[in-house]
Design a protein around this motif. Sequence first.
Motif, PDB file in Angstrom:
ATOM      1  N   MET A 129       0.583 -11.780  -0.838  1.00 24.31           N
ATOM      2  CA  MET A 129       1.435 -10.649  -0.461  1.00 24.31           C
ATOM      3  C   MET A 129       2.543 -11.107   0.492  1.00 24.31           C
ATOM      4  SD  MET A 129       0.445  -6.757   0.540  1.00 24.31           S
ATOM      5  CE  MET A 129      -0.365  -6.536  -1.031  1.00 24.31           C
ATOM      6  N   ARG A 164       7.608  -2.710  -7.117  1.00 26.69           N
ATOM      7  CA  ARG A 164       7.584  -1.565  -6.196  1.00 26.69           C
ATOM      8  C   ARG A 164       8.872  -1.500  -5.371  1.00 26.69           C
ATOM      9  NH1 ARG A 164       1.842   0.079  -4.237  1.00 26.69           N
ATOM     10  NH2 ARG A 164       0.499  -0.978  -5.720  1.00 26.69           N
ATOM     11  N   MET A 189       8.183  -0.634   2.406  1.00 28.05           N
ATOM     12  CA  MET A 189       7.117  -0.961   1.451  1.00 28.05           C
ATOM     13  C   MET A 189       5.962  -1.666   2.155  1.00 28.05           C
ATOM     14  SD  MET A 189       6.092  -0.456  -1.577  1.00 28.05           S
ATOM     15  CE  MET A 189       7.631   0.154  -2.263  1.00 28.05           C
ATOM     16  N   GLN A 190       6.256  -2.501   3.140  1.00 24.58           N
ATOM     17  CA  GLN A 190       5.176  -3.135   3.904  1.00 24.58           C
ATOM     18  C   GLN A 190       4.329  -2.067   4.586  1.00 24.58           C
ATOM     19  OE1 GLN A 190       6.307  -6.361   6.513  1.00 24.58           O
ATOM     20  NE2 GLN A 190       7.700  -7.218   4.997  1.00 24.58           N
ATOM     21  N   TYR A 225       0.533  -3.357   4.654  1.00 24.45           N
ATOM     22  CA  TYR A 225       0.692  -4.764   4.992  1.00 24.45           C
ATOM     23  C   TYR A 225       0.995  -4.934   6.479  1.00 24.45           C
ATOM     24  CZ  TYR A 225       2.478  -9.545   4.908  1.00 24.45           C
ATOM     25  OH  TYR A 225       2.685 -10.876   5.151  1.00 24.45           O
ATOM     26  N   THR A 283       0.466 -10.451  -7.844  1.00 24.24           N
ATOM     27  CA  THR A 283       0.914  -9.835  -6.593  1.00 24.24           C
ATOM     28  C   THR A 283       2.437  -9.842  -6.472  1.00 24.24           C
ATOM     29  OG1 THR A 283      -1.176 -10.350  -5.498  1.00 24.24           O
ATOM     30  CG2 THR A 283       0.717  -9.876  -4.072  1.00 24.24           C
ATOM     31  N   ASP A 316       3.796  -7.145  -8.862  1.00 25.49           N
ATOM     32  CA  ASP A 316       3.524  -5.801  -8.357  1.00 25.49           C
ATOM     33  C   ASP A 316       4.421  -5.441  -7.170  1.00 25.49           C
ATOM     34  OD1 ASP A 316       1.986  -4.010  -6.291  1.00 25.49           O
ATOM     35  OD2 ASP A 316       1.059  -3.551  -8.218  1.00 25.49           O
ATOM     36  N   VAL A 317       4.428  -6.293  -6.151  1.00 29.26           N
ATOM     37  CA  VAL A 317       5.198  -6.001  -4.935  1.00 29.26           C
ATOM     38  C   VAL A 317       6.683  -5.865  -5.254  1.00 29.26           C
ATOM     39  CG1 VAL A 317       5.959  -6.975  -2.728  1.00 29.26           C
ATOM     40  CG2 VAL A 317       3.525  -6.986  -3.326  1.00 29.26           C
ATOM     41  N   ASP A 367       4.076   1.170   3.548  1.00 30.17           N
ATOM     42  CA  ASP A 367       3.412   1.932   2.482  1.00 30.17           C
ATOM     43  C   ASP A 367       2.188   1.212   1.925  1.00 30.17           C
ATOM     44  OD1 ASP A 367       5.361   3.847   2.799  1.00 30.17           O
ATOM     45  OD2 ASP A 367       6.425   3.377   0.930  1.00 30.17           O
ATOM     46  N   MET A 368       2.250  -0.110   1.859  1.00 27.25           N
ATOM     47  CA  MET A 368       1.147  -0.887   1.297  1.00 27.25           C
ATOM     48  C   MET A 368       0.139  -1.327   2.367  1.00 27.25           C
ATOM     49  SD  MET A 368       3.117  -3.154  -1.607  1.00 27.25           S
ATOM     50  CE  MET A 368       1.597  -3.665  -2.442  1.00 27.25           C
TER      51      MET A 368
END
Length: 190
Positions: free
Chosen positions: A160, A26, A177-178, A183, A19, A22-23, A180-181
Motif C-alpha cells: 500500500m 480508487r 484516499m489514505q 492508511y 494493491t 486497486d489503490v 478513506d482507506m
Amino acid sequence: MTKVAVVFADGCEEIEALTPVDVMRRLGIEVTMVGLDKLHIMGAHEIPLEMQTTISPALLDYDAVVFPGGSTGAANLRESNELMEIMRKRQANGQWNAAMCAAPLAFARYGLLDGHQFTCFPGIEKEIAHTNPTAIFSPAITVVDEAGHLITSRGPATAMAFAFKIAQVLGVATTDMQDDMLYTYLKQEI
C-alpha cells in the motif's frame, strides 16, 4: 489522465500486484493489467488473474510501469528480453518505472539500477550487488530515485505504501484516499 501499467507474470505475489491496481483506480488513475506473455496469469498463491493485454511497445505510452514481486514472477519478468528493451527505453526517456520485493532483480538485469538507489525484499540486495555493484541499497520501505526515475519497495506488507508513493510521484493527491482507506491510521500505529 495519468496512466499506469502493472505487469503480471506467472508466480507474481498477488498482494503486490493487485494493491497498486486497486489503490490507483480508487485515485482515478487509469490502470492497465498487462500479462507478460498471456492474458491468464496464475499468482504465486494459486489465484488466477485475468489481464487486459500483454506486453508490447505500448508500454512506452504509460506514465509508470509497475513490476510486482514474488520470486517466480520476478524471475519471469527478469528473463524477458522484449520487456528489457522496453524498460530500457522508458528509463532513457525519463519515464517512471517501479518494482517491489524480488522484482528489482529484473531491473538489475536490465541495467536500470546502475548508480541508482533502490530497496527490495531482504536478502535480494546481495544478489543485485553481484550484477550491479554500483546500485545503492537502502532499507527504507519505499525508495524514490529521481535521477533514475525509479520507485522501489520491500515486500507484501509495503504494497500500500508503494502504491501511494507511485501516485504521489505522478502528481496525484493521495491524502483523502489514505484517510478513506485507514492508511493514515495504520501509519500512526506502526
